[in-house]
Design an enzyme around this catalytic site. Structure first.
Site, mmCIF file in Angstrom:
data_model
loop_
_atom_site.group_PDB
_atom_site.id
_atom_site.type_symbol
_atom_site.label_atom_id
_atom_site.label_comp_id
_atom_site.label_asym_id
_atom_site.label_seq_id
_atom_site.Cartn_x
_atom_site.Cartn_y
_atom_site.Cartn_z
ATOM 1 C CG ASP A 126 -1.874 -1.046 1.287
ATOM 2 O OD1 ASP A 126 -1.913 -2.061 0.176
ATOM 3 O OD2 ASP A 126 -2.811 -1.071 2.055
ATOM 4 C CD GLU A 168 -1.199 -5.862 8.941
ATOM 5 O OE1 GLU A 168 -1.437 -5.083 9.961
ATOM 6 O OE2 GLU A 168 -1.665 -5.292 7.585
HETATM 7 C C1 2M8 Z 1 -3.423 -3.758 3.232
HETATM 8 O O1 2M8 Z 1 -4.009 -3.392 2.520
HETATM 9 C C2 2M8 Z 1 -5.604 -2.735 2.915
HETATM 10 C C3 2M8 Z 1 -6.080 -2.327 1.799
HETATM 11 O O2 2M8 Z 1 -6.285 -3.163 0.766
HETATM 12 C C4 2M8 Z 1 -5.614 -1.832 3.942
HETATM 13 O O3 2M8 Z 1 -4.482 -1.271 4.557
HETATM 14 O O4 2M8 Z 1 -6.599 -1.454 4.455
HETATM 15 C C5 2M8 Z 1 -2.387 -4.382 2.599
HETATM 16 O O5 2M8 Z 1 -1.293 -5.039 3.446
HETATM 17 C C6 2M8 Z 1 -2.541 -5.765 1.544
HETATM 18 O O6 2M8 Z 1 -1.672 -6.086 0.862
HETATM 19 C C7 2M8 Z 1 -3.525 -6.692 2.167
HETATM 20 O O7 2M8 Z 1 -4.174 -7.697 1.165
HETATM 21 C C8 2M8 Z 1 -4.587 -6.033 3.144
HETATM 22 C C9 2M8 Z 1 -5.244 -7.145 4.063
HETATM 23 O O8 2M8 Z 1 -4.420 -8.107 4.574
HETATM 24 O O9 2M8 Z 1 -3.962 -5.270 4.137
#
Ligand code: 2M8
Length: 439
Positions: A172, A403
């Site tokens: 992101d 995470e």
């Molecule tokens: C993160 O992205 C989301 C948006 O899609 C967020 O920050 O709200 C990223 O690390 C992405 O790669 C991942 O798929 C998602 C959910 O784990 O979180």
């Protein structure tokens, strides 16, 4: 904690995060189904519950759009999960003529991991007719996704597809986007950040970055999510090495699956796409001086600034030649600062913009490590693969199923915890896979 207990904890996390037919990435912070998370999660589940692994993928593809596009979040709303922004109302997906009106989804996608995930699920249940039926059912859907990408995201017919939003990359707030953000101005949005209610602010993207993320979506809404208009007018159009590596790896898996299950016409198309992709990849995205793959900005016509862990993903897809792979190993070792850092920081630790705890601007991520380990194994680089595997397991064992993680070993020893969401699904899923691996 011994391996048996460690494995048990990982399984429990996946089961605790499981909802009806899908698994959330992490309670509190990510309360819905995310596309590429589901791929990694299905892989973890396949080690102990093939049915759940298959269901995870089926549920994702129920939300597929009429043009083959697979959205990156499926908002399976319920009474208790309203706390995520931007939500379905912000995306307003029905503005697109292709949207799947049975599901509330985003209008962005994520790395196409599904082809290789199907192949790995099959490898766990080769003897089971229901797994064969599952592959036969899912194959055309995954194929439709590849067709969508090659036909709508490759305007110059190069064999490389573009992402239209940083959220499509999976990484992101990577510093590589900074340069794009500095090329145009956006209004300040007023909204309440939900993510920073759960995770410390210094571990998440900044507010000004969110303004850019939201602005792009607003722009796309004006164009009713037309890929043609986005390709013509959007300031963000990037050929991302991680996204394209997942596409190539999935092409290769689909070719093998297609041969096995009689999808011969599809195999021919996949082979044509894939040949073009691999050669364009090496011609356009490999920086010979850096010895590493880079992001290409289709707007400015040049590589984006900075090296990232996404640049190692081509190893997983078998894209680099032997010689290119050897060059990449130097970069990989440099990222670890002679063993002072855990493998593999998400951004070049020698770059000024590296931040060791801010999300995709430096911390170590288990999914990226897993892709690199698997990639190195296919090149026979088992010693380094083993080192990265040991680092990954040690990091999670000492700090928990977070995470993302502090790269600096000394700093991490003092603080004991990882960063971001806790009890994170893909961390658990991939630890299960690593612990089952004979390497
Ligand atoms: C993160 O992205 C989301 C948006 O899609 C967020 O920050 O709200 C990223 O690390 C992405 O790669 C991942 O798929 C998602 C959910 O784990 O979180």
């Amino acid at each position: 904690m011994d391996n048996i207990l460690f494995l048990k904890c990982a399984r429990q996390i996946l089961l605790a995060n499981r909802k009806k037919g899908y698994t959330i990435p992490g309670a509190g912070i990510y309360p819905f189904q995310w596309k590429w998370d589901s791929g990694f999660i299905a892989l973890g589940l396949s080690h102990f519950d093939l049915r759940k692994a298959m269901k995870e993928m089926e549920t994702l593809f129920h939300a597929q759009w009429s043009n083959g596009f697979v959205p990156h979040i499926v908002f399976h709303y319920s009474a208790e999960n309203k706390n995520y922004f931007p939500d379905a109302a912000f995306y307003h997906s029905s503005l697109s003529e292709n949207a799947n009106l049975n599901y509330e989804t985003t209008t962005l996608t994520q790395p196409p991991v599904e082809g290789w995930v199907l192949e790995r699920i099959l490898s766990k249940g080769r003897h089971l007719p229901e797994v064969h039926d599952f592959v036969k059912r899912l194959f055309p859907k995954v194929m439709a996704q590849h067709e969508y990408l090659y036909e709508n995201r490759d305007p110059f017919h190069e064999g490389l597809v573009y992402i239209q939003h940083n959220w499509e990359s999976g990484t992101d707030n990577s510093p590589v986007w900074d340069e794009i953000w500095s090329s145009f101005k956006v209004p300040e949005y007023e909204f309440s950040r939900k993510d920073t209610q759960v995770v410390k602010e210094e571990q998440r993207p900044a507010k000004w970055e969110y303004d850019y993320y939201l602005y792009l979506i607003d722009l796309f809404k004006k164009w009713r999510y037309s890929d043609v208009l986005i390709a013509e007018g959007s300031p963000f159009l990037v050929q991302d090495p991680l996204f394209n590596s997942m596409l190539v790896a999935s092409n290769k898996s689909l070719i093998r699956l297609g041969e096995q299950f009689g999808f011969s016409q599809d195999v021919k198309r996949l082979e044509r796409w894939n040949m073009k992709s691999v050669s364009a990849f090496n011609e356009k995205l490999f920086d010979k001086d850096a010895g590493m793959y880079r992001h290409f900005d289709l707007r400015s016509g040049k590589w984006l600034d900075g090296l990232t862990s996404s640049g190692f993903a081509p190893l997983f897809a078998g894209i680099p030649s032997q010689q290119q792979m050897k060059r990449m190993l130097f970069v990989l070792e440099r990222f670890s600062r002679d063993g002072k850092y855990f493998f593999t920081p998400s951004f070049d630790p020698e770059n000024d913009r590296f931040e060791s705890q801010r999300y995709w601007r430096g911390p170590v991520w288990v999914n990226m490590n897993w892709l690199i380990i698997e990639g190195l194994k296919t090149y026979g680089e088992n010693a380094l693969a083993r080192k990265i595997k040991e680092d990954t397991i040690q990091m999670v064992r000492e700090q928990g199923f977070f995470e993302y993680f502090e790269p600096d070993k000394e700093k991490s020893r003092k603080q004991q915890f990882g960063y971001g969401g806790k009890q994170f699904s893909w961390t658990a899923a991939l630890i299960i896979d690593l612990l089952n691996d004979k390497l």
